[in-house]
Design an enzyme around this catalytic site. Structure first.
Site, PDB file in Angstrom:
ATOM      1  N   GLY A   1       0.827  -1.214   0.000  1.00 36.06           N
ATOM      2  CA  GLY A   1       0.000   0.000   0.000  1.00 36.06           C
ATOM      3  C   GLY A   1       0.854   1.254   0.000  1.00 36.06           C
ATOM      4  O   GLY A   1       2.070   1.204   0.136  1.00 36.06           O
TER       5      GLY A   1
ATOM      6  N   GLY B   1       2.653   3.700   1.432  1.00 33.03           N
ATOM      7  CA  GLY B   1       3.213   3.949   2.758  1.00 33.03           C
ATOM      8  C   GLY B   1       3.724   5.366   2.919  1.00 33.03           C
ATOM      9  O   GLY B   1       4.027   5.814   4.023  1.00 33.03           O
TER      10      GLY B   1
ATOM     11  N   ASP C   1       9.051   5.856   7.562  1.00 26.75           N
ATOM     12  CA  ASP C   1       8.784   7.198   8.096  1.00 26.75           C
ATOM     13  C   ASP C   1       7.844   8.011   7.217  1.00 26.75           C
ATOM     14  O   ASP C   1       7.511   9.150   7.527  1.00 26.75           O
ATOM     15  CB  ASP C   1      10.111   7.953   8.294  1.00 26.75           C
ATOM     16  CG  ASP C   1      10.872   8.158   6.988  1.00 26.75           C
ATOM     17  OD1 ASP C   1      10.371   7.753   5.912  1.00 26.75           O
ATOM     18  OD2 ASP C   1      11.981   8.725   7.037  1.00 26.75           O
ATOM     19  N   GLY C   2       7.452   7.439   6.073  1.00 26.38           N
ATOM     20  CA  GLY C   2       6.532   8.159   5.188  1.00 26.38           C
ATOM     21  C   GLY C   2       7.181   9.282   4.405  1.00 26.38           C
ATOM     22  O   GLY C   2       6.516   9.990   3.666  1.00 26.38           O
TER      23      GLY C   2
ATOM     24  N   ARG D   1       3.551  13.309  -8.362  1.00 22.85           N
ATOM     25  CA  ARG D   1       3.588  12.372  -9.490  1.00 22.85           C
ATOM     26  C   ARG D   1       2.242  12.387 -10.202  1.00 22.85           C
ATOM     27  O   ARG D   1       1.196  12.455  -9.568  1.00 22.85           O
ATOM     28  CB  ARG D   1       3.895  10.982  -8.939  1.00 22.85           C
ATOM     29  CG  ARG D   1       3.858   9.869  -9.958  1.00 22.85           C
ATOM     30  CD  ARG D   1       4.638   8.662  -9.481  1.00 22.85           C
ATOM     31  NE  ARG D   1       3.965   7.922  -8.427  1.00 22.85           N
ATOM     32  CZ  ARG D   1       4.487   6.842  -7.833  1.00 22.85           C
ATOM     33  NH1 ARG D   1       5.670   6.391  -8.185  1.00 22.85           N
ATOM     34  NH2 ARG D   1       3.839   6.222  -6.888  1.00 22.85           N
TER      35      ARG D   1
ATOM     36  N   ARG E   1      -1.995  -1.212  -9.730  1.00 23.14           N
ATOM     37  CA  ARG E   1      -0.866  -2.100 -10.004  1.00 23.14           C
ATOM     38  C   ARG E   1      -1.335  -3.541 -10.081  1.00 23.14           C
ATOM     39  O   ARG E   1      -2.439  -3.852  -9.619  1.00 23.14           O
ATOM     40  CB  ARG E   1       0.151  -1.963  -8.845  1.00 23.14           C
ATOM     41  CG  ARG E   1       0.565  -0.531  -8.564  1.00 23.14           C
ATOM     42  CD  ARG E   1       0.738  -0.283  -7.065  1.00 23.14           C
ATOM     43  NE  ARG E   1       0.880   1.148  -6.777  1.00 23.14           N
ATOM     44  CZ  ARG E   1       2.032   1.804  -6.756  1.00 23.14           C
ATOM     45  NH1 ARG E   1       3.156   1.163  -6.948  1.00 23.14           N
ATOM     46  NH2 ARG E   1       2.075   3.104  -6.523  1.00 23.14           N
TER      47      ARG E   1
ATOM     48  N   ASP F   1       4.127  -4.982  -7.460  1.00 25.99           N
ATOM     49  CA  ASP F   1       3.535  -3.720  -7.001  1.00 25.99           C
ATOM     50  C   ASP F   1       4.088  -2.525  -7.773  1.00 25.99           C
ATOM     51  O   ASP F   1       3.596  -1.408  -7.616  1.00 25.99           O
ATOM     52  CB  ASP F   1       3.761  -3.520  -5.493  1.00 25.99           C
ATOM     53  CG  ASP F   1       5.226  -3.676  -5.105  1.00 25.99           C
ATOM     54  OD1 ASP F   1       5.808  -4.728  -5.404  1.00 25.99           O
ATOM     55  OD2 ASP F   1       5.795  -2.736  -4.520  1.00 25.99           O
ATOM     56  N   ASN F   2       5.112  -2.773  -8.599  1.00 23.73           N
ATOM     57  CA  ASN F   2       5.669  -1.698  -9.411  1.00 23.73           C
ATOM     58  C   ASN F   2       5.333  -1.874 -10.890  1.00 23.73           C
ATOM     59  O   ASN F   2       5.998  -1.314 -11.750  1.00 23.73           O
ATOM     60  CB  ASN F   2       7.186  -1.618  -9.213  1.00 23.73           C
ATOM     61  CG  ASN F   2       7.548  -1.166  -7.809  1.00 23.73           C
ATOM     62  OD1 ASN F   2       6.743  -0.501  -7.133  1.00 23.73           O
ATOM     63  ND2 ASN F   2       8.728  -1.523  -7.351  1.00 23.73           N
TER      64      ASN F   2
ATOM     65  N   ASP G   1       7.464   3.917 -10.648  1.00 22.52           N
ATOM     66  CA  ASP G   1       8.356   3.670  -9.527  1.00 22.52           C
ATOM     67  C   ASP G   1       9.823   3.656  -9.924  1.00 22.52           C
ATOM     68  O   ASP G   1      10.439   2.615 -10.153  1.00 22.52           O
ATOM     69  CB  ASP G   1       7.977   2.388  -8.757  1.00 22.52           C
ATOM     70  CG  ASP G   1       7.200   2.774  -7.505  1.00 22.52           C
ATOM     71  OD1 ASP G   1       7.342   3.936  -7.087  1.00 22.52           O
ATOM     72  OD2 ASP G   1       6.475   1.950  -6.950  1.00 22.52           O
TER      73      ASP G   1
HETATM   74  P1  AMP Z   1       9.017   0.747  -3.334  1.00 20.43           P
HETATM   75  O1  AMP Z   1      10.210  -0.108  -3.054  1.00 20.43           O
HETATM   76  O2  AMP Z   1       9.322   2.225  -3.407  1.00 20.43           O
HETATM   77  O3  AMP Z   1       8.234   0.288  -4.508  1.00 20.43           O
HETATM   78  O4  AMP Z   1       8.083   0.621  -2.042  1.00 20.43           O
HETATM   79  C1  AMP Z   1       7.625  -0.598  -1.542  1.00 20.43           C
HETATM   80  C2  AMP Z   1       6.677  -0.341  -0.399  1.00 20.43           C
HETATM   81  O5  AMP Z   1       7.340   0.317   0.689  1.00 20.43           O
HETATM   82  C3  AMP Z   1       5.478   0.521  -0.734  1.00 20.43           C
HETATM   83  O6  AMP Z   1       4.388   0.040  -0.022  1.00 20.43           O
HETATM   84  C4  AMP Z   1       5.910   1.888  -0.234  1.00 20.43           C
HETATM   85  O7  AMP Z   1       4.809   2.708   0.062  1.00 20.43           O
HETATM   86  C5  AMP Z   1       6.678   1.517   1.016  1.00 20.43           C
HETATM   87  N1  AMP Z   1       7.660   2.539   1.400  1.00 20.43           N
HETATM   88  C6  AMP Z   1       8.820   2.845   0.759  1.00 20.43           C
HETATM   89  N2  AMP Z   1       9.483   3.835   1.402  1.00 20.43           N
HETATM   90  C7  AMP Z   1       8.745   4.154   2.499  1.00 20.43           C
HETATM   91  C8  AMP Z   1       8.882   5.101   3.563  1.00 20.43           C
HETATM   92  N3  AMP Z   1       9.947   5.914   3.642  1.00 20.43           N
HETATM   93  N4  AMP Z   1       7.896   5.142   4.480  1.00 20.43           N
HETATM   94  C9  AMP Z   1       6.836   4.335   4.420  1.00 20.43           C
HETATM   95  N5  AMP Z   1       6.637   3.435   3.450  1.00 20.43           N
HETATM   96  C10 AMP Z   1       7.571   3.337   2.492  1.00 20.43           C
HETATM   97 MG    MG Z   2       6.594   0.755  -5.363  1.00 20.00          MG
END
Ligand code: AMP
Ligand code: MG
Length: 488
Positions: A85, A87, A120-121, A171, A178, A247-248, A257
């Site tokens: 989801g 994040g 940390d979002g 974005r 996805r 998910d990407n 992504d």
């Molecule tokens: P990604 O590797 O960018 O495709 O992210 C994979 C998952 O990790 C997704 O659910 C993102 O929302 C979550 N995510 C990545 N970075 C963070 C972050 N700094 N804080 C919270 N969730 C994250």
């Molecule tokens: Mg992603």
């Protein structure tokens, strides 16, 4: 303030998302704003910086915004994670662009959500500018992609390996649905959600599937087609996505992504840039196979919607997934023909192209410069010197060149037409890794000039402008291979 947002996704049933506003930031400041894209989206391109900073940091929420974080799951490096989801991303709403296409406007790095897990979002400036630069480069290269509207610094620090300036990227996407979005509901056995989501995807991306005999199958077919085309597009320019988790992979067919992605310099079909991809799962040459694997995961979620008889559903879906290989290869061959200046097709073309790639790989020839050299050699007979220099085995490349010239003589284009075919097939400028890194490093230290200069050059990738000759070139060979990092 009102933007003219629509909320088609937020109008689905609540299980698809969490309602959550972006977290406010102490000091929002615009570092880059894509005014041309803003105009295309029907936003005010003259918007002043403080308005843009407030809006694209999440500090001000437009009156007509309904901020949500979307639910999805995904296979990460082959292992299923039932809950991922958004994040650190918030969908503000959708706007209709000048072409009448609905576009998601999403903030990335805008604070924690119920999907944040341990994160940390937040996002750091460097990676958000990297996504901005590379997604915009992909767009001007003519490759379907999400786009970047703005990057705003937050005045906060984020803690990664180092302490870095925080930032939010805005974005823009045809949608953020996805393969993993379907997987989220399939994993929960939620048939109603799958039906609702499929209907949404049909309405938004594949309206022609609505009247098909089996709409779910028609969607699988259309998504498979777009992915075959997308991966062929990536590979024609040497792009390596780097983290092709399910998910990407967007169902719209856009590249999404931009984490550890990078463009290949020297041609090596096994190139991997991502520091965490130790097994080379997402290497250049594995991309079609992985896309097909991801599509099979997508097909699995659709089986109950394809046929009540599971074995019949599997049979129908399998035929499409298997056909991916031919679709990809056909498309890739079409691109490669154009890259060597051909518009007609002969049976031996695949062999001619593969001999070139083998020679390039042996000599570690630069992918982009080789094809640029071919453009020049085709235009000026005898102008093959710079091309020949890139190859160690002179006899091999000379034989290839002479076979290629024979083949060109049987192709129907005039010299002028061929020059144009080649120009449009072979970019002169790609985001060279060392240039990208230098621009991001300067930006992180407060100097945006190199970033803007590089961005401007990448706006016209197919034109050779002599004043920027040095931007065409790869970094001098170094001891340490280029690495990208996921810790974004
Ligand atoms: P990604 O590797 O960018 O495709 O992210 C994979 C998952 O990790 C997704 O659910 C993102 O929302 C979550 N995510 C990545 N970075 C963070 C972050 N700094 N804080 C919270 N969730 C994250
Ligand atoms: Mg992603």
């Amino acid at each position: 303030m009102r933007i003219g947002f629509q909320h088609t996704y937020a109008s689905l049933s609540p299980r698809f998302f969490a309602r959550v506003p972006p977290t406010k930031v102490p000091e929002a400041r615009v570092v880059v704003f894509n005014r041309e894209l803003a105009a295309h989206l029907g936003l005010d391109p003259q918007m002043d910086d403080s308005t843009a900073a407030a809006l694209f940091s999440g500090n001000e929420i437009a009156e007509d915004s309904t901020p949500i974080a979307m639910a999805y799951a995904g296979h990460q490096f082959g292992s299923f994670v039932p809950q991922l989801g958004d994040g650190r991303a918030i969908l503000l709403g959708e706007v209709e662009d000048r072409d009448g296409v609905l576009r998601d406007i999403q903030l990335k790095g805008s604070g924690r959500t119920p999907f944040s897990r341990g994160g940390d979002g937040r996002a750091a400036l460097g990676p958000m500018l990297r996504e901005y630069l590379i997604s915009e480069a992909m767009h001007t290269l003519g490759i379907p992609t999400t786009r970047s509207l703005a990057v705003v610094t937050t005045g906060e620090q984020v803690y990664r390996q180092d302490i870095l300036p925080g930032a939010v990227l805005t974005r823009v996407a045809a949608s953020h649905i996805r393969v993993g979005t379907f997987q989220f509901f399939a994993a929960r056995g939620d048939q109603d959600a799958l039906k609702e989501l499929l209907a949404y995807v049909i309405a938004r991306h594949y309206p022609e599937a609505a009247t098909a005999q089996v709409p779910a199958l028609a969607v699988l077919d259309a998504v498979t087609q777009r992915q075959a085309e997308l991966i062929a597009d990536w590979m024609r320019v040497g792009f390596i996505h780097g983290v092709m988790n399910t998910d990407n992979m967007a169902l719209s067919g856009e590249t999404i992504d931009y984490g550890p992605c990078a463009f290949m310099d020297q041609y090596d079909s096994n190139t991997v840039f991502s520091s965490i991809d130790l097994g080379g799962r997402y290497s250049y040459t594995n991309q079609p196979g992985i896309a097909q694997w991801n599509l099979a995961r997508f097909a699995e979620t659709l089986l109950p919607l394809i046929d009540a008889d599971t074995s019949k559903a599997v049979e129908l879906a399998t035929a499409i997934i298997e056909d991916f290989v031919e679709r990809f290869e056909g498309r890739f061959l079409e691109h490669m023909r154009r890259k060597i200046g051909l518009v007609s097709a002969e049976d031996d073309d695949a062999d001619l192209i593969s001999r070139l790639l083998i020679a390039m790989e042996k000599s570690k020839a630069d992918f982009t410069l080789t094809f640029s050299g071919i453009s020049r050699a085709a235009a000026i007979p005898g102008e093959a010197a710079s091309l020949r220099e890139m190859f160690q085995d002179a006899t091999e490349i000379d034989t290839w060149l002479s076979d290629w010239r024979m083949r060109l003589s049987r192709d129907p284009q005039s010299a002028a037409e061929r020059a144009e075919t080649l120009r449009l097939a072979n970019p002169e400028f790609i985001p060279r890794n060392h240039r990208v890194e230098a621009a991001l490093q300067a930006a992180t230290a407060g100097d945006m000039q190199p970033f803007h200069e590089l961005l401007a050059i990448l706006q016209r990738p197919y034109e050779r402008h002599s004043e920027h000759e040095e931007y065409r070139l790869p970094a001098p060979p170094s001891e340490t291979p280029y690495k990208t990092f996921c810790g974004t």
